[in-house]
Structure formats: C-alpha cells, structure tokens
Design a protein around this motif. Structure first.
Motif, PDB file in Angstrom:
ATOM      1  N   TYR A   4       0.825  -1.202   0.000  1.00 39.77           N
ATOM      2  CA  TYR A   4       0.000   0.000   0.000  1.00 39.77           C
ATOM      3  C   TYR A   4       0.865   1.260   0.000  1.00 39.77           C
ATOM      4  CZ  TYR A   4      -4.156  -2.864   0.988  1.00 39.77           C
ATOM      5  OH  TYR A   4      -5.185  -3.774   0.926  1.00 39.77           O
ATOM      6  N   ASP A   5       2.007   1.207   0.683  1.00 37.46           N
ATOM      7  CA  ASP A   5       2.942   2.334   0.682  1.00 37.46           C
ATOM      8  C   ASP A   5       3.483   2.543  -0.733  1.00 37.46           C
ATOM      9  OD1 ASP A   5       4.839   4.294   1.224  1.00 37.46           O
ATOM     10  OD2 ASP A   5       6.200   2.950   2.281  1.00 37.46           O
ATOM     11  N   ARG A   6       3.909   1.480  -1.395  1.00 33.82           N
ATOM     12  CA  ARG A   6       4.444   1.596  -2.768  1.00 33.82           C
ATOM     13  C   ARG A   6       3.399   2.142  -3.733  1.00 33.82           C
ATOM     14  NH1 ARG A   6       6.985  -3.219  -1.198  1.00 33.82           N
ATOM     15  NH2 ARG A   6       5.321  -4.491  -2.069  1.00 33.82           N
ATOM     16  N   MET A   7       2.140   1.803  -3.504  1.00 32.52           N
ATOM     17  CA  MET A   7       1.052   2.269  -4.373  1.00 32.52           C
ATOM     18  C   MET A   7       0.619   3.703  -4.053  1.00 32.52           C
ATOM     19  SD  MET A   7      -1.375  -1.086  -4.506  1.00 32.52           S
ATOM     20  CE  MET A   7      -2.514  -0.342  -5.657  1.00 32.52           C
ATOM     21  N   GLY A   8       1.039   4.226  -2.907  1.00 35.03           N
ATOM     22  CA  GLY A   8       0.655   5.573  -2.511  1.00 35.03           C
ATOM     23  C   GLY A   8      -0.692   5.635  -1.805  1.00 35.03           C
ATOM     24  N   LEU A   9      -1.186   4.480  -1.356  1.00 42.40           N
ATOM     25  CA  LEU A   9      -2.467   4.458  -0.644  1.00 42.40           C
ATOM     26  C   LEU A   9      -2.331   4.998   0.769  1.00 42.40           C
ATOM     27  CD1 LEU A   9      -3.795   0.979  -1.814  1.00 42.40           C
ATOM     28  CD2 LEU A   9      -4.736   3.206  -2.404  1.00 42.40           C
ATOM     29  N   VAL A  10      -1.193   4.770   1.370  1.00 43.77           N
ATOM     30  CA  VAL A  10      -0.912   5.266   2.715  1.00 43.77           C
ATOM     31  C   VAL A  10       0.515   5.808   2.695  1.00 43.77           C
ATOM     32  CG1 VAL A  10      -0.074   3.070   3.640  1.00 43.77           C
ATOM     33  CG2 VAL A  10      -1.099   4.717   5.181  1.00 43.77           C
ATOM     34  N   GLY A  64      15.268   4.431   8.297  1.00 43.34           N
ATOM     35  CA  GLY A  64      14.486   4.150   7.101  1.00 43.34           C
ATOM     36  C   GLY A  64      13.261   3.283   7.325  1.00 43.34           C
ATOM     37  N   GLY A  65      13.038   2.843   8.546  1.00 36.51           N
ATOM     38  CA  GLY A  65      11.870   2.013   8.837  1.00 36.51           C
ATOM     39  C   GLY A  65      10.578   2.812   8.777  1.00 36.51           C
ATOM     40  N   ARG A  66       9.534   2.153   8.356  1.00 35.30           N
ATOM     41  CA  ARG A  66       8.234   2.823   8.249  1.00 35.30           C
ATOM     42  C   ARG A  66       7.636   3.046   9.636  1.00 35.30           C
ATOM     43  NH1 ARG A  66       8.681  -0.658   3.852  1.00 35.30           N
ATOM     44  NH2 ARG A  66       8.037   0.222   1.859  1.00 35.30           N
ATOM     45  N   ARG A  67       7.015   4.213   9.810  1.00 36.99           N
ATOM     46  CA  ARG A  67       6.321   4.556  11.047  1.00 36.99           C
ATOM     47  C   ARG A  67       4.917   5.019  10.677  1.00 36.99           C
ATOM     48  NH1 ARG A  67       9.983   2.085  12.750  1.00 36.99           N
ATOM     49  NH2 ARG A  67      11.525   2.723  14.296  1.00 36.99           N
ATOM     50  N   TYR A  68       3.929   4.479  11.379  1.00 38.55           N
ATOM     51  CA  TYR A  68       2.530   4.765  11.087  1.00 38.55           C
ATOM     52  C   TYR A  68       1.879   5.497  12.251  1.00 38.55           C
ATOM     53  CZ  TYR A  68       3.106   1.530   7.205  1.00 38.55           C
ATOM     54  OH  TYR A  68       3.540   0.931   6.049  1.00 38.55           O
ATOM     55  N   SER A  69       0.834   6.235  11.941  1.00 38.90           N
ATOM     56  CA  SER A  69       0.047   6.931  12.956  1.00 38.90           C
ATOM     57  C   SER A  69      -1.260   6.176  13.160  1.00 38.90           C
ATOM     58  CB  SER A  69      -0.250   8.367  12.503  1.00 38.90           C
ATOM     59  OG  SER A  69      -1.128   8.351  11.389  1.00 38.90           O
ATOM     60  N   LEU A  70      -1.991   6.561  14.195  1.00 38.52           N
ATOM     61  CA  LEU A  70      -3.322   5.980  14.404  1.00 38.52           C
ATOM     62  C   LEU A  70      -4.242   6.339  13.242  1.00 38.52           C
ATOM     63  CD1 LEU A  70      -3.813   6.568  18.247  1.00 38.52           C
ATOM     64  CD2 LEU A  70      -3.288   4.418  17.061  1.00 38.52           C
ATOM     65  N   ARG A  71      -4.062   7.519  12.682  1.00 35.02           N
ATOM     66  CA  ARG A  71      -4.851   7.928  11.508  1.00 35.02           C
ATOM     67  C   ARG A  71      -4.533   7.021  10.318  1.00 35.02           C
ATOM     68  NH1 ARG A  71      -8.485   8.158   8.694  1.00 35.02           N
ATOM     69  NH2 ARG A  71      -8.771   9.686   7.071  1.00 35.02           N
ATOM     70  N   ASP A  72      -3.259   6.645  10.160  1.00 33.46           N
ATOM     71  CA  ASP A  72      -2.875   5.708   9.097  1.00 33.46           C
ATOM     72  C   ASP A  72      -3.563   4.356   9.288  1.00 33.46           C
ATOM     73  OD1 ASP A  72      -1.133   7.540   7.841  1.00 33.46           O
ATOM     74  OD2 ASP A  72       0.576   6.892   9.069  1.00 33.46           O
TER      75      ASP A  72
END
Length: 135
Positions: free
Chosen positions: A27-33, A41-49
C-alpha cells in the motif's frame, strides 16, 4: 497520543489494522498510505494511518472496489478536505475584511455610501477652497 504522530512500527500498525506487514508495504508503494520514516528508514505509522488502512480494507473487501479505485477515492477525499479548509480560510478572511471595513466606515469622515442601500439616485462631493486675496 496525537492521532497524526507517526510512531507505530509496521508490525504494530499491521496488527492493529488486521493486515500482514507486507500488505502495508504494498500500500505504501502504491501511494495508498504514506507512513513516516525513522532515521534508519523504517516505516512509522500513525493511528490515523491505521484508520485509513482499515478503510482501504473495507472498500476493497466489502465494497469490491479495486485498489486503483480505492486510491482514486482516497485522493478525492483528500482533495475535498483541502478545498474545505481553503474555503473556510477564505470565509474567515472575508468576515474579517467585512468587519474591518465596517470599523473604518464608522470612523471615516466620508463613509462609503455606495456600499449601503440608498434612497438617493446620486451623491456628489463638492470641495470648496477660498480664492487667495491676490488672485
């Protein structure tokens, strides 16, 4: 916790969203989130994500929308939100300008009568200056 703070590891975000971490990467590669990135370089997400991931899953699984369609829906929703914010800002500026104009007219020696309903058909301002004694 701020719902927009990008603090959740991908494994935690995936668990909260009920997905596999690989799905989040896709989903990150597709630009959905759009996760944030740590210094390493690790991905970090929010509660909104996480909420967005759940909505993506709902649209694709329950509603049968393709991921391309989901991306389009998300992009349009973001655009609507941005336009609403811009409209609200413009409205606030207009209200401020109207109030400021009203304040200026109350202290002005020559109020803007053209902005007010008038019963007269025309308004004229005559400026008079006495002639000098010499001429």
């Amino acid at each position: 916790m701020d719902e927009h703070a990008k603090v959740l590891l991908i494994s935690v975000a995936a668990q909260l969203a009920g997905m596999h971490p690989q799905t989040l990467r896709q989903y990150d590669r597709m630009g959905l989130v759009e996760p944030g990135r740590s210094a390493g370089g690790g991905r970090r997400y929010s509660l909104r994500d996480v909420e967005l991931l759940r909505e993506i899953q709902r649209l694709s699984q329950e509603e049968g929308v393709s991921l391309a369609g989901v991306k389009r829906i998300i992009d349009l929703e973001r655009m609507v939100l941005e336009l609403r914010e811009r409209l609200e800002h413009a409205h606030q500026q207009l209200v401020y300008a109207e109030r400021r104009l009203a304040q200026l007219e109350t202290i002005s020696a020559f109020p803007r009568t053209d902005l007010l309903p008038s019963t007269r058909t025309s308004t004229a301002l005559v400026v008079w200056r006495p002639r000098s004694a010499e001429g």
